[in-house]
Design a protein around this motif. Structure first.
Motif, mmCIF file in Angstrom:
data_model
loop_
_atom_site.group_PDB
_atom_site.id
_atom_site.type_symbol
_atom_site.label_atom_id
_atom_site.label_comp_id
_atom_site.label_asym_id
_atom_site.label_seq_id
_atom_site.Cartn_x
_atom_site.Cartn_y
_atom_site.Cartn_z
ATOM 1 N N LEU A 56 82.586 10.596 36.103
ATOM 2 C CA LEU A 56 84.149 9.254 35.658
ATOM 3 C C LEU A 56 84.909 10.660 36.038
ATOM 4 O O LEU A 56 86.286 9.327 36.829
ATOM 5 C CB LEU A 56 84.047 9.517 34.521
ATOM 6 N N ILE A 57 85.337 11.545 36.395
ATOM 7 C CA ILE A 57 86.414 12.672 36.437
ATOM 8 C C ILE A 57 86.374 12.547 38.090
ATOM 9 O O ILE A 57 88.010 11.778 38.624
ATOM 10 C CB ILE A 57 86.380 14.226 35.915
ATOM 11 N N ALA A 58 85.212 12.325 38.245
ATOM 12 C CA ALA A 58 85.764 12.098 39.628
ATOM 13 C C ALA A 58 85.827 10.726 40.986
ATOM 14 O O ALA A 58 86.777 10.984 41.137
ATOM 15 C CB ALA A 58 84.006 12.257 40.763
ATOM 16 N N LYS A 59 85.738 10.110 39.450
ATOM 17 C CA LYS A 59 85.558 8.785 40.510
ATOM 18 C C LYS A 59 87.618 8.221 40.028
ATOM 19 O O LYS A 59 88.798 7.651 40.313
ATOM 20 C CB LYS A 59 85.528 7.370 39.486
ATOM 21 N N LYS A 60 87.633 8.467 38.364
ATOM 22 C CA LYS A 60 89.117 8.062 37.832
ATOM 23 C C LYS A 60 90.113 9.623 38.061
ATOM 24 O O LYS A 60 91.364 9.026 38.473
ATOM 25 C CB LYS A 60 89.163 7.514 36.596
ATOM 26 N N ALA A 61 89.792 10.296 38.953
ATOM 27 C CA ALA A 61 91.182 11.248 38.348
ATOM 28 C C ALA A 61 91.147 12.902 40.292
ATOM 29 O O ALA A 61 91.251 13.566 40.139
ATOM 30 C CB ALA A 61 90.866 12.527 37.796
ATOM 31 N N ALA A 62 91.133 11.338 40.979
ATOM 32 C CA ALA A 62 91.307 12.039 41.901
ATOM 33 C C ALA A 62 92.427 11.573 42.717
ATOM 34 O O ALA A 62 92.771 10.381 42.938
ATOM 35 C CB ALA A 62 89.903 11.749 42.777
ATOM 36 N N LEU A 63 93.183 12.184 43.300
ATOM 37 C CA LEU A 63 94.424 11.899 44.037
ATOM 38 C C LEU A 63 93.927 10.835 44.951
ATOM 39 O O LEU A 63 93.702 11.246 46.064
ATOM 40 C CB LEU A 63 95.490 13.520 44.562
ATOM 41 N N PRO A 64 94.907 10.098 45.352
ATOM 42 C CA PRO A 64 94.750 9.250 45.792
ATOM 43 C C PRO A 64 95.522 9.374 47.963
ATOM 44 O O PRO A 64 96.198 9.969 47.921
ATOM 45 C CB PRO A 64 95.243 7.786 45.481
ATOM 46 N N GLU A 65 94.678 8.676 48.695
ATOM 47 C CA GLU A 65 94.949 8.693 49.805
ATOM 48 C C GLU A 65 96.697 9.403 50.406
ATOM 49 O O GLU A 65 97.450 9.896 50.328
ATOM 50 C CB GLU A 65 94.672 7.328 50.919
#
Length: 226
Positions: A186-195
């Motif tokens: 969930l962290i990998a999906k929700k807490a990654a910086l967008p392009e």
């Protein structure tokens, strides 16, 4: 994919960006100064042991004893948590690579133009990583891999994969042994910086050789190959 990156800021800079109490680590304001970090070398890696953040030199590459090929350097976020090879690392070997940017090569015919990609505010980056824990003990080629995600929007014009860059406030939870595998997904999906958090520019072809180091490698060049 991520096959080359820069780690040139100081240890203090990376820890300060994470909001770590300055009494919890040994201060070192000296710049690391690595502008061209290549696979197969030891890289400073942030991990958690006994509830404290540690910074250890760890081999960039992973290949267990039974692996008869070149060590792998990346793991796809879409499959890392369920892969037979990577699942144990995802569950018990989550780490973070502090960085200042990374390089990708755009191909046109038989020519390739390198680009340097960095935060648009020049903030430190924290690449999600997985590896063979504990990281303070050498394991030969059982080191770490950088977790990658698909590129979207304009960045796909440079490369279709990129490092999964976590927000600074998500790093401690990602590293914590109390965080379950599902929570880490969930962290990998929700807490990654967008392009749209990144900017990029063409750089010298000299970055193609890991023997070349120095600040000039990250500077914008007008001498492009196409």
């Amino acid at each position: 994919m991520c096959g080359r990156f820069a780690q040139y800021s100081s240890r203090d800079t990376y820890f300060d960006a994470l909001g770590v109490d300055d009494s919890d680590y040994i201060h070192d304001p000296e710049s690391i100064g690595r502008y061209n970090v290549a696979p197969g070398t030891n890289v400073l890696l942030i991990n958690e042991r006994d509830g404290e953040l540690k910074l250890d030199p760890v081999y960039w590459g992973y290949g267990p004893e039974w692996w008869d090929k070149q060590p792998l350097i990346n793991a796809r976020v879409e499959t890392a948590a369920s892969s037979r090879m990577f699942k144990p690392l995802w569950n018990h070997g989550r780490a973070v690579v502090p960085a200042d940017g990374w390089y990708e090569w755009k191909r046109s015919g038989n020519k390739k133009q390198p680009y340097f990609i960095h935060h648009k505010s020049h903030e430190p980056l924290f690449f999600a990583a997985i590896g063979k824990d504990p990281f303070d003990n050498p394991h030969g080629h059982e080191g770490f891999l950088i977790v990658t995600a698909s590129s979207n929007e304009g960045m796909v014009d440079i490369h279709d994969r990129r490092p999964l860059v976590l927000t600074a406030d998500a790093v401690r939870e990602w590293l914590s042994s109390d965080t379950s595998s599902k929570e880490a997904e969930l962290i990998a999906k929700k807490a990654a910086l967008p392009e749209n958090s990144f900017l990029w520019h063409p750089v010298t072809a000299k970055v193609g050789s890991p023997k070349n180091q120095g600040k000039e490698l990250i500077q914008k060049t007008d001498d492009t190959v196409f």
